[in-house]
Scaffold this active site. Structure first.
Site, short mmCIF file in Angstrom:
data_model
loop_
_atom_site.label_atom_id
_atom_site.label_comp_id
_atom_site.label_asym_id
_atom_site.label_seq_id
_atom_site.Cartn_x
_atom_site.Cartn_y
_atom_site.Cartn_z
N HIS A 66 6.15 4.61 -5.30
CA HIS A 66 5.91 5.33 -4.15
C HIS A 66 6.98 5.98 -3.72
O HIS A 66 8.12 5.92 -4.20
CB HIS A 66 5.44 4.35 -3.01
N GLU A 215 3.06 4.33 1.05
CA GLU A 215 2.96 3.08 0.87
C GLU A 215 3.69 2.23 1.95
O GLU A 215 3.07 1.27 2.25
CB GLU A 215 4.04 2.94 -0.42
N GLU A 216 4.39 2.82 2.57
CA GLU A 216 5.15 2.01 3.73
C GLU A 216 4.05 1.90 5.07
O GLU A 216 4.44 1.25 5.77
CB GLU A 216 6.50 2.81 4.27
N ASP A 238 9.33 -0.26 -7.97
CA ASP A 238 9.57 -0.65 -6.59
C ASP A 238 11.16 -1.10 -6.42
O ASP A 238 11.54 -1.71 -7.45
CB ASP A 238 8.64 -1.18 -5.94
N HIS A 325 15.79 -1.11 3.75
CA HIS A 325 15.15 -0.30 5.06
C HIS A 325 16.26 -0.45 5.83
O HIS A 325 16.23 -0.66 6.99
CB HIS A 325 14.04 -1.44 5.60
#
Length: 360
Positions: A66, A215-216, A238, A325
């Protein structure tokens, strides 16, 4: 290690702003890189990037990563010209205090800051809670003095990201915003480039690259792309949790460290025969793997590929990542090169019709 051209490409890709739903700038960089190897790609209606090598072979392999990163959307502009944002993806709100931010403005990028009150003006109790717990507590200052001035620069719904760029650390380690998951997007593009430009042998399978979107926000692009490609084999790239800096997390996620090699997903979601083939390729290449166990479907596009249509045999290969993140995510470029080598060896060595079904 990565050669100079690949590293330049990676830096260009990481410099893009690509929050969920606004990934196209990064996707275009991927497309240009593929074109250097004579591989053409195209967008679908959702913004997923597709490319294929050896189309028409009996087995379809979908190599997916992604391309979106977490970010923000402009929700409200007050009378004084301050912006209020909402999360676009899984933002840890406390990390934004005193950060710079870049907003996609009407005529180009607009700079702003998440302001904080001076410590001189805080009570002892207030100093214990400097970081906001909700973005409604964190106005963004773009320098505007009124709502009208701010609205002339920025519209509601405009995307934004924290302004935290490429920083080289010791050895082969690098910090940057957005490694989740443009580092995975880099890997799938570089793998396809090498297989197109430097193949050790002709491919026996059809290799479908997918740079997926959103994707998030719930595996959105991964689901639609999986339906379209309908792969027999799905390999998801990922980021994965490196727990070397946070020992307490090892009891939750197992042990994985930067520089320790690719993380390989283990558990019911992942096809055991496919995992064995990846392990064989790793042994042949002299690459150490780090197993990471999952008891149920994880929040990545391996699940999307497993569940669309009749489902694919899937594997998850993760890049060890610290501080996921956050604006200061850290990877080791030695891991990145090893994953590219592993994928080239694995895909290049697949037979035309691998048998990945359980034995009777």
């Amino acid at each position: 290690m990565l050669n100079k051209k690949a590293l330049t490409f990676l830096k260009e890709l990481m410099a893009c702003r690509a929050p969920s739903g606004f990934e196209q700038d990064g996707q275009r960089v991927l497309a240009r890189w593929l074109r250097t190897a004579g591989v053409e790609s195209a967008f679908d209606v959702h913004g997923n990037l597709h490319a294929v090598l050896n189309e028409g072979a009996p087995t379809k392999v979908m190599l997916e990563a992604h391309c979106d990163e977490i970010g923000f959307l402009v929700q409200y502009i007050d009378e004084q010209g301050f912006l209020y944002l909402i999360p676009n993806g899984g933002v840890t709100v406390q990390t934004v205090a005193a950060e710079r931010v870049i907003i996609q403005g009407r005529k180009g990028p607009v700079n702003g800051v998440f302001g904080v009150r001076p410590p001189h003006l805080l009570s002892a109790k207030e100093r214990e809670h400097v970081a906001p717990t909700d973005l409604s507590e964190a106005p963004v200052d773009i320098g505007a003095s009124s709502r009208a001035e701010a609205e002339a620069l920025v519209e509601l719904g405009a995307p934004a990201v924290v302004d935290a760029g490429w920083r080289e650390l010791a050895g082969s380690r690098v910090s940057c915003r957005g490694f989740d998951n443009r580092i995975g997007a880099f890997i799938v593009a570089e793998t396809m480039r090498r297989l197109a430009e430097e193949p050790l042998a002709p491919l026996n399978v059809a290799l479908h690259l997918v740079g997926s979107v959103q994707e998030e926000l719930g595996l959105i692009g991964g689901k639609t792309a999986s339906y379209l490609v309908n792969p027999d084999i799905g390999i998801c790239l990922d980021v994965g949790f490196a727990t070397d800096a946070t020992p307490a997390d090892r009891k939750k996620m197992g042990e994985a460290r930067l520089g320790g090699g690719p993380i390989l997903g283990v558990g019911p979601l992942y096809n055991p025969k496919l995992r064995a083939l990846l392990e064989d390729a790793a042994r042949t290449e002299g690459i150490a793997l780090q197993p990471q166990v999952r008891a149920r479907a994880a929040g990545n596009n391996a699940f999307a590929m497993r569940m669309e249509r009749g489902g694919a045999a899937v594997a998850l290969i993760s890049i060890p990542l610290r501080y996921m993140h956050s604006p200061v995510e850290v990877v080791d470029l030695a891991d990145v090169e090893q994953i590219v080598r592993l994928l080239c060896a694995f895909i290049g060595g697949l037979p035309a019709k691998p048998d990945l079904t359980p034995e009777l």
